[in-house]
Design a protein around this motif. Structure first.
Motif, short mmCIF file in Angstrom:
data_model
loop_
_atom_site.label_atom_id
_atom_site.label_comp_id
_atom_site.label_asym_id
_atom_site.label_seq_id
_atom_site.Cartn_x
_atom_site.Cartn_y
_atom_site.Cartn_z
N THR A 110 11.57 4.99 -8.78
CA THR A 110 10.82 5.94 -7.97
C THR A 110 10.12 6.91 -8.90
O THR A 110 10.77 7.54 -9.74
N VAL A 111 8.81 6.99 -8.77
CA VAL A 111 8.04 7.88 -9.64
C VAL A 111 7.68 9.14 -8.84
O VAL A 111 7.09 9.06 -7.76
N VAL A 112 8.07 10.30 -9.39
CA VAL A 112 7.84 11.57 -8.73
C VAL A 112 6.74 12.33 -9.48
O VAL A 112 6.78 12.44 -10.71
N ASN A 134 3.32 18.42 -7.53
CA ASN A 134 3.45 18.80 -6.12
C ASN A 134 4.72 18.26 -5.50
O ASN A 134 4.92 18.33 -4.29
N TRP A 135 5.62 17.67 -6.32
CA TRP A 135 6.92 17.15 -5.89
C TRP A 135 6.79 16.09 -4.80
O TRP A 135 7.53 16.09 -3.82
N THR A 136 5.81 15.21 -4.95
CA THR A 136 5.69 14.09 -4.02
C THR A 136 5.95 12.78 -4.76
O THR A 136 5.90 12.74 -6.01
N LEU A 137 6.19 11.74 -3.99
CA LEU A 137 6.43 10.44 -4.61
C LEU A 137 5.10 9.78 -4.92
O LEU A 137 4.20 9.73 -4.09
N LYS A 138 5.00 9.27 -6.11
CA LYS A 138 3.76 8.68 -6.58
C LYS A 138 3.78 7.17 -6.43
O LYS A 138 2.75 6.54 -6.23
N ARG A 139 4.99 6.56 -6.57
CA ARG A 139 5.05 5.10 -6.55
C ARG A 139 6.50 4.63 -6.44
O ARG A 139 7.42 5.32 -6.86
N LYS A 140 6.65 3.44 -5.83
CA LYS A 140 7.93 2.72 -5.88
C LYS A 140 7.67 1.40 -6.61
O LYS A 140 6.70 0.69 -6.31
N ILE A 141 8.54 1.08 -7.56
CA ILE A 141 8.37 -0.14 -8.35
C ILE A 141 9.63 -0.99 -8.19
O ILE A 141 10.72 -0.57 -8.59
N ALA A 142 9.49 -2.16 -7.58
CA ALA A 142 10.65 -3.03 -7.34
C ALA A 142 10.62 -4.29 -8.21
O ALA A 142 11.66 -4.86 -8.50
N VAL A 164 3.29 5.99 0.29
CA VAL A 164 3.60 5.83 -1.13
C VAL A 164 3.32 4.39 -1.56
O VAL A 164 3.82 3.45 -0.95
N PRO A 165 2.51 4.20 -2.60
CA PRO A 165 2.24 2.82 -3.06
C PRO A 165 3.53 2.13 -3.50
O PRO A 165 4.37 2.74 -4.15
N LYS A 166 3.67 0.87 -3.11
CA LYS A 166 4.87 0.12 -3.54
C LYS A 166 4.52 -1.35 -3.71
O LYS A 166 3.56 -1.84 -3.11
#
Lengths: 912, 339
Positions: free
Chosen positions: A552-554, A558-566, A864-866
């Motif tokens: 999980t990229v934060v 602005n303390w938001t999630l930038k990306r999920k990488i699976a 959030v992009p994933k």
């Protein structure tokens, strides 16, 4: 009449001629075998023989029940077998016999029947098994004999090689080596089959001719039988190779030989075992009792622990067996084979109950990593030398991590908890319950791996560990900050017997640790950070892969999630810890339950490379001076080095001298000049100091006051390399050493905790894990599994305060705070948020105002992009964490202008 | 004979290990100790009239630096059927315990009585037992070297102040190279992974005859100049070399360079030990897979399997273990041909 006689004569003649010309072909038989797959009382699946008809009319006497191993099919070269399999289990099953199968192998869904065809072209013993999960019990043997009736010759006591026919054999044994267990069956002279189950004691009269069919499914073994020797299959008869140990190195491997029991050595009880030391230590042994014919002793085999024997909910006169599947699956790491059936009552799938004399069994059938099966705690009495040898087995442990399983008979009532030393949140609990008592027996006192002895089972430490067990092994007991409901911990509603008598388990745990606790979400930190924070959300599951874990990229601006990488294309498995390369174009992550280091492109989150580095790699860091990659091989005994810009391990730096017990390094750290690597060696309870240039050991310093199971797990280091810290997970302490490994002091993190009463009168840290020192060297934070963040002043090496953390508090690393100073980012295995700690909000160097600045959810919404769809356990499993830009001294100076842009002068040069 | 062996060892004064006699007599449990030896000798006295030699061997189990242990040869007397006896102790490293331990060489038909002494700190918990468990050859249930927990008979261990005598019978049909190792220290599995292992070479009757009549009095084999005993551990090769001209054994340590004279035959005795599987290679050499006519150039070995082969030393090479972990851990060494 005449014509009939003539026809008979002609038929006989034709048959005779055919028999002479095509002996094998003419005698070939067709077999119709009807099998079912059943679920045994302990949850293990097994094949059952329903019928076997043969065109030559002879079939063995089979067991009437489902057995492990399944029925042994005896056929001859040239025979054909038609197999029909009905699936009476809850999971899809199949049947394949590599080397014999023709055509494809169909999967039978629950309730379905499928057919399979086999052709026996060459002699030998072949395994048949389920394709998907053969190690759990769906395996058996097909013995293809020469049509002339010959079996392998044996070596007599005077050295003669004696040729043998099957009809001369007194008995045959089928022994499957699976995980770390022997599964046996005996075939009598008249062909009757008897299941011998797990680790049986075989029996034979002296001079009996015995044929052994040793087979393996799953990870390999070597088979050794004491005091006997035999001919290696494939040897010439004239100059045979005589052996007494043989490798079974692949799935489906087999080894068949004939012996004359006790020849040249006489009667005795002779051990047979796997000769891999790890498998020996995990219980992989049996015996054969060879008795003199006139001794009056029985030559019958003694049945071993059985899945149909005495276990909770299954009364039997036979010793029983419960089985834990070792898995990469979150929470169910040690999952009872009947966990689905038990969990409506127990909530956890990792708890089993057996009567004294039954056995507990582990099989590493659902994992790509290496593990140990290690006693975390056990009834004090069980370790004493007055229970017929239990003290040889308890505490249960192995010297090194391995692939296989474990098996252990438990005789003393009480509570036993097992863990994996490599992944010390994998838990299985077994209650050995005396059926005569009212309530489940937890015993009076327990001993702990960390050296604690005779701890009352009613003590706070004992019940706190139970509470930890039920939180860890039950996902619905995890803290879900996206849920509007209070945090509810489900416990089995049972009475347990402890040292003070019978108590209600949930009543005690609720009274001591609370329940239905409302979770108040924290605000995001008021002051932004610099750059990104990458979190290994190790337990988060996605739809496109079978293994858990995402990154999980934060965005800290602005303390938001930038990306999920699976990374579904590589089935990324339990990503554990990360570090960026020098220009931050790549972030490396380890796959802790696999053997790979994965490189990910920072900008896109796409896969760059996936490199085999060694078993269960834990932490990764770069050398600040060269950008070479160093990976701690937690499942083995080394740190491997991958030169910068390459994708192949160049060499390994051994964490110990040749022949010594492996260090199993976990969370290493590197000096700012890149000259020294310091590892916490979890298996040998020391911090290892290694010279990067010559690969030599500088020092190995015992941590945790030399306690037997201190379990140093993570290293922190001052930016000028003058002091090194090792967090001791099971000793609840931090050991302080100088840069050359000289011991300075031990910081006791539970000084203010009374393990009996549970009274806490000051800052504490229970089960400390990651413990980095801030880039400016002023503060160390320790994330503690027990739910605390300990703040330590590095000038005095004393605890300043402890801040509340979530269950399974684990990862910690520093990143730059906007405008100066640092944030400590903290992750939690069993909650789905990132906690941000400001150790010195006003920057005055006084840490007494250290505080939690806020928290950030790790659950991604649809925006959030994933690269894969989140399917369950969203945001859970926070472990390794790294901030970009990497602002540690030695690394921060190498940042390019893009990444150093937002940093203050002090942050760019943390040590003036 | 019994009297002569009263302390588990020949007592003639000229013996280089006369200190053993003294230490034996000063032990408080010396009487029990000798009685055990005596009882064993009496028990076997009926069977010692075999055609082969009787070997009387004394081995110490000792602690080595770095939490390792090893076996040390203290004495080896060969009693021949004609009554003559030869002391071959000086072939061994006797100054220290070695890893691997002494390579014991017997002929098919020989019997060896091996007395093991427990020579390390008796106060270390769970280290009161140490044993010798041997592979391949014959032994009865007195000499399995296991604990009662396993054999349901008795603890077959040397313990502090009390030795144990094992009888190995290199009966016909047991020729070959076999491992021996501890089975009892710390628990019923023993500490074979801590250095307590060695090799037994049983020469075939034919090879033994050939050796005796050969012009150069070969000590292991007339056909090879050097024997290398090579244990493949989980992180290193542990090597020992035997010079056939002198019978002298040299412990070479881990991953050592090997030297061989050009065009001489050298024999490798590979034994794996530990948990890992190995793939042994000696590039640009090939050899016969024992028991077959197959020529191979690599061999996969699992723990306690053995693999023995001979090559003619024609060119320098490098022995190596090419399994993934072994390769990274540096399991290799030079094989250097000298003129």
């Amino acid at each position: 009449m005449r014509s009939n006689t003539f026809i008979q004569f002609a038929a006989t003649l034709v048959a005779f001629v055919a028999a002479c010309l095509f002996p094998a072909w003419s005698m070939a038989a067709t077999h119709n075998v009807v099998l079912s797959a059943e679920t045994l009382p302990n949850g293990q699946p097994a094949y059952k023989l329903l019928s076997h008809t043969s065109s030559n009319g002879t079939v063995p006497g089979y067991a009437t029940e489902a057995t492990i191993p399944g029925p042994t099919l005896f056929i001859k070269t040239g025979d054909k077998i038609n197999v029909q399999l009905t699936n009476n289990t809850q999971s899809p099953v199949s049947f394949t016999a590599p080397g014999l199968s023709t055509g494809n192998s169909a999967l039978a869904a629950p309730g379905q029947t499928k057919s399979y065809r086999l052709n026996a072209r060459k002699a030998g013993t072949f395994a048949y098994h389920d394709e998907k999960a053969p190690m759990l019990g769906l395996f058996g043997a097909i013995v293809v004999d020469e049509s002339n009736g010959h079996v392998q010759s044996y070596v007599d006591g005077d050295g003669t090689i004696v040729s043998t026919k099957r009809s001369q054999l007194s008995k045959e044994f089928v022994l499957f080596m699976v995980g770390s267990t022997f599964w046996g069956a005996e075939i009598s002279r008249n062909g009757n089959q008897q299941p011998l189950w797990a680790n049986p004691d075989l029996g034979a009269y002296q001079d009996d001719l015995l044929r052994f069919h040793v087979l393996a499914v799953g990870p390999g073994h070597t088979f050794h039988l004491h005091a006997h020797r035999w001919i290696e299959p494939g040897s010439s008869q004239k100059t045979p190779h005589i052996i007494d140990t043989h490798i079974l190195d692949d799935l489906n491997n087999s080894h068949v030989f004939t012996i004359k029991a006790g020849t040249g050595v006489g009667p005795g009880v002779w051990q047979l075992h796997c000769h891999l030391i790890s498998h020996m230590q995990s219980g992989m042994n049996s015996r054969i009792h060879v008795v003199a014919r006139d001794s009056g002793q029985s030559a019958d085999s003694i049945v071993g622990a059985s899945p149909s024997g005495a276990i909770f909910l299954n009364d039997s006169d036979q010793p029983g067996l419960v089985t834990f599947i070792v898995s990469d699956e979150p929470a169910g790491w040690f999952r009872s084979a009947r966990g689905d059936a038990l969990s409506p009552v127990t909530h956890t799938k990792s708890l089993e109950i057996i009567p004294p004399g039954s056995s507990v069994h582990f099989v590493m059938s659902d994992t790509a990593g290496v593990h140990t099966i290690t006693s975390l705690l056990w009834p004090s009495e069980a370790g004493h030398n007055d229970h017929g040898g239990d003290h040889f087995m308890i505490p249960f442990d192995e010297t090194k991590a391995y692939r296989g399983g474990a098996i252990l008979k438990l005789n003393v009532p009480g509570l036993y908890v097992f863990t994996c030393k490599i992944h010390p949140f994998m838990f299985a609990a077994v209650i050995v319950d005396d059926p005569a008592t009212d309530g489940l027996d937890l015993g009076n006192t327990i001993d702990l791996i960390s050296g604690v002895k005779n701890l009352p089972t009613s003590s706070d430490l004992a019940t706190r560990l139970l509470h930890t067990f039920f939180v860890t092994t039950v996902p619905k007991n995890w803290q879900d900050f996206t849920s509007p409901n209070p945090w509810k911990i489900a416990y089995p509603d049972v009475d347990v017997v402890v040292d003070i008598g019978k108590v209600s388990l949930p009543a005690v745990l609720n009274a001591r640790y609370g329940n239905d606790i409302s979770l108040s979400p924290l605000p995001r930190p008021a002051v932004p950070g610099i750059g990104e924070v990458w979190v290994d959300t190790q337990f988060e599951k996605t739809a496109g892969k079978t293994k858990p874990g995402t990154i999980t990229v934060v965005d800290t601006s602005n303390w938001t999630l930038k990306r999920k990488i699976a990374l579904p294309q590589i089935n990324m498995n339990n990503p554990h810890n990360m570090w960026p390369n020098r220009d931050h174009s790549i972030v490396y992550t380890t796959q802790w339950f696999d053997n790979k280091l994965t490189a990910i492109k920072q900008k896109t989150g796409k896969l760059a490379s996936n490199v085999q580095v060694g078993d269960s790699p834990s932490h990764v860091m770069t050398l600040p001076n060269t950008d070479d990659i160093t990976v701690a091989i937690n499942g083995e005994n080394d740190i491997v080095i991958i030169p910068a810009g390459t994708t192949k391990v160049n060499y390994a730096l051994l964490t110990q001298s040749h022949g010594q017990a492996p260090g199993n390094p976990h969370g290493h750290w590197i000096s700012a000049d890149g000259k020294r690597i310091i590892t916490p060696n979890i298996n040998t309870h020391d911090a290892g100091f290694y010279d990067v240039e010559d690969g030599k050991i500088v020092a190995r310093t015992a941590t945790g006051e030399g306690q037997p199971g201190a379990h140093p797990i993570a290293i922190g280091m001052l930016p000028d390399s003058s002091k090194v810290y090792a967090a001791n997970l099971l000793h609840h302490s931090v050991s302080v050493m100088d840069g050359d490994g000289n011991f300075i002091k031990n910081i006791n993190l539970i000084e203010h905790y009374d393990p009996i009463s549970g009274a806490i009168n000051g800052p504490i840290g229970i089960l400390p894990i990651q413990s980095p020192v801030s880039p400016d060297g002023k503060v160390m934070v320790t994330a503690s599994y027990g739910g605390q963040i300990v703040v330590i002043d590095t000038r005095t090496d004393s605890i300043v305060k402890s801040l509340p953390c979530d269950p399974g508090c684990h990862g910690a690393n520093f990143g730059a705070k906007k405008g100066g100073g640092y944030y400590a980012y903290i992750t939690n295995k069993f909650s789905n948020r990132l906690i941000v700690v400001d150790p010195d909000p006003n920057g005055d160097g006084d840490l007494s105002d250290a505080e939690i600045a806020g928290a950030v959810t790790l659950v991604a919404d649809s925006r959030v992009p994933k690269d894969d769809k989140i399917s369950s356990l969203a945001g859970f499993g926070g472990q390794g964490i790294v901030a970009l830009p990497n602002v540690y001294n030695g690394w921060v100076q190498n940042l390019n202008s893009q990444w150093s842009a937002g940093l203050t002068d002090q942050q760019r040069n943390p040590v003036q | 004979m019994e009297l002569e062996f009263g302390c588990g060892f020949p007592t003639h004064d000229s013996h280089p290990l006369h200190h053993l006699k003294r230490s034996c007599k000063t032990l408080s449990t010396g009487i029990a100790w000798s009685m055990a030896t005596l009882a064993l000798l009496l028990l076997f006295s009926g069977t010692t009239a075999a055609a082969g030699n009787l070997h009387n061997i004394v081995i110490y189990a000792e602690r080595l630096p770095g939490n390792l242990y090893g076996y040390r040869m203290a004495g080896h007397i060969v009693r021949q059927p004609d009554g003559t006896q030869i002391d071959i102790t000086n072939r061994y490293v006797t100054s220290t315990a070695t890893i691997p331990g002494p390579t014991i060489i017997l002929d098919e038909g020989d019997i060896a009585d091996i007395e093991l002494l427990h020579q390390f700190d008796p106060h270390t918990p769970f280290q009161e037992h140490v044993s010798l468990h041997v592979h391949g050859v014959h032994y009865d249930r007195e000499s399995d070297g296991t604990l009662k927990y396993i054999n349901l008979y008795k603890d077959e261990s040397a313990v502090p102040h009390l030795s144990y005598v094992y009888r190995w019978n290199a009966a016909p049909g047991t020729a070959g190279t076999w491992p021996y190792h501890d089975h009892n220290m710390e628990n019923h599995n023993g500490a074979e992974d801590k250095g307590l292992f060695g090799a037994l070479i049983v020469r075939s009757a034919a090879e033994a005859r050939q050796a005796k009549t050969s012009s150069n009095r070969a000590h292991v084999s007339p056909n090879v100049a050097k024997d290398y005993v090579f244990y493949l551990g989980d992180d290193a090769f542990w090597a020992m070399e035997i010079d056939n001209a002198t019978g002298k054994q040299t412990a070479l340590g881990t991953n050592p360079p090997l030297t061989a004279q050009r065009n001489t035959n050298v024999r490798f005795h590979l034994i794996a030990l530990g948990t890992n599987f190995h793939q042994f290679e000696l590039p640009k050499y090939q050899w016969i897979d024992p028991g077959t006519r197959n020529t191979i150039n690599r061999k996969v070995l699992g723990p306690l399997e053995k693999h023995v082969f001979t090559v003619k030393a024609t060119h320098s090479s490098r022995y190596q273990d090419t399994a993934f972990a072994s390769r990274l851990l540096g399991m290799r060494g030079d094989f250097i041909i000298t003129r």
